[in-house]
Design an enzyme around this catalytic site. Sequence first.
Site, PDB file in Angstrom:
ATOM      1  N   HIS A  43      -5.376  40.492 -16.811  1.00  0.00           N
ATOM      2  CA  HIS A  43      -6.159  41.513 -16.090  1.00  0.00           C
ATOM      3  C   HIS A  43      -7.330  41.912 -16.978  1.00  0.00           C
ATOM      4  O   HIS A  43      -7.389  41.537 -18.151  1.00  0.00           O
ATOM      5  CB  HIS A  43      -5.284  42.747 -15.831  1.00  0.00           C
ATOM      6  N   HIS A 125     -12.723  42.437 -21.007  1.00  0.00           N
ATOM      7  CA  HIS A 125     -12.070  41.194 -21.441  1.00  0.00           C
ATOM      8  C   HIS A 125     -10.678  41.063 -20.844  1.00  0.00           C
ATOM      9  O   HIS A 125     -10.059  42.060 -20.464  1.00  0.00           O
ATOM     10  CB  HIS A 125     -11.973  41.161 -22.970  1.00  0.00           C
TER      11      HIS A 125
HETATM   12  P1  2AM Z   1      -5.958  44.929 -24.838  1.00  0.00           P
HETATM   13  O1  2AM Z   1      -5.431  43.857 -23.934  1.00  0.00           O
HETATM   14  O2  2AM Z   1      -7.320  44.653 -25.346  1.00  0.00           O
HETATM   15  O3  2AM Z   1      -4.973  45.281 -25.925  1.00  0.00           O
HETATM   16  C1  2AM Z   1      -2.475  47.588 -21.187  1.00  0.00           C
HETATM   17  O4  2AM Z   1      -1.965  47.807 -22.446  1.00  0.00           O
HETATM   18  C2  2AM Z   1      -3.960  47.396 -21.238  1.00  0.00           C
HETATM   19  O5  2AM Z   1      -4.579  48.560 -21.785  1.00  0.00           O
HETATM   20  C3  2AM Z   1      -4.437  46.239 -22.090  1.00  0.00           C
HETATM   21  O6  2AM Z   1      -5.486  45.596 -21.394  1.00  0.00           O
HETATM   22  C4  2AM Z   1      -4.943  46.859 -23.362  1.00  0.00           C
HETATM   23  O7  2AM Z   1      -6.078  46.237 -23.904  1.00  0.00           O
HETATM   24  C5  2AM Z   1      -5.381  48.216 -22.879  1.00  0.00           C
HETATM   25  N1  2AM Z   1      -5.183  49.200 -23.933  1.00  0.00           N
HETATM   26  C6  2AM Z   1      -4.034  49.504 -24.552  1.00  0.00           C
HETATM   27  N2  2AM Z   1      -4.226  50.500 -25.444  1.00  0.00           N
HETATM   28  C7  2AM Z   1      -5.528  50.828 -25.388  1.00  0.00           C
HETATM   29  C8  2AM Z   1      -6.354  51.784 -26.034  1.00  0.00           C
HETATM   30  N3  2AM Z   1      -5.858  52.635 -26.932  1.00  0.00           N
HETATM   31  N4  2AM Z   1      -7.669  51.821 -25.713  1.00  0.00           N
HETATM   32  C9  2AM Z   1      -8.178  50.973 -24.809  1.00  0.00           C
HETATM   33  N5  2AM Z   1      -7.456  50.056 -24.139  1.00  0.00           N
HETATM   34  C10 2AM Z   1      -6.144  49.982 -24.428  1.00  0.00           C
END
Ligand code: 2AM
EC number: 3.1.4.58
Length: 175
Positions: A43, A125
């Site tokens: 996603h 991303h």
């Molecule tokens: P990531 O894939 O770049 O880690 C579920 O965890 C989603 O939320 C993931 O797409 C993750 O991004 C994002 N996510 C988790 N923690 C986050 C944070 N503190 N700030 C921004 N995005 C976050």
Amino acid sequence: MSESKRLFFALEIPGDIQQHIVRWRAEQFPVEAGRPIAAANLHITLAFLGDVSEEKQRVLAAQASRIAQPGFQLRLDDAGHWPRSRVVWLGPRQAPRGLLQLANLLRAQAARSGCAQSPQPFHPHVTLLRNAQHRVALPPPGFGWTFPVDAFVLYESLFEQGRTRYKPVDRWLLK
Ligand code: 2AM
């Protein structure tokens, strides 16, 4: 008091494109490059909300439902490695204006509701691999998948039987 849920707003990746991406990923990256994310979990996060109470979820959902903007085409044709977060990702070389507008709005609404937003610039991303702690050879340019985006989704992040699962809890059309 009701329990809080770990929530985030995101764009779905269509099922057929998820399958193309994971096949391509298996060809491009050796198994030791990192831990692959399951196809169904691919996603693009628009706004991460963290642990949210039922009441705050209602407020955020009501604000999301009032967003009126058209859909857009999204092309995923860039890849990179962030050594700090140990993530290998796929994203757009040129993020569509509609995507940035939607993410900015959701992030601003989230911040106003007390969901702390990362100070890092927003870089849309799809996380492909986690725990990518060593240098990774990135795929040569020439790959890419394009699809229409006509909705955004509120997901709950669940950890069940040792696995992470993202469950859609709400969905709004872009039109
Ligand atoms: P990531 O894939 O770049 O880690 C579920 O965890 C989603 O939320 C993931 O797409 C993750 O991004 C994002 N996510 C988790 N923690 C986050 C944070 N503190 N700030 C921004 N995005 C976050």
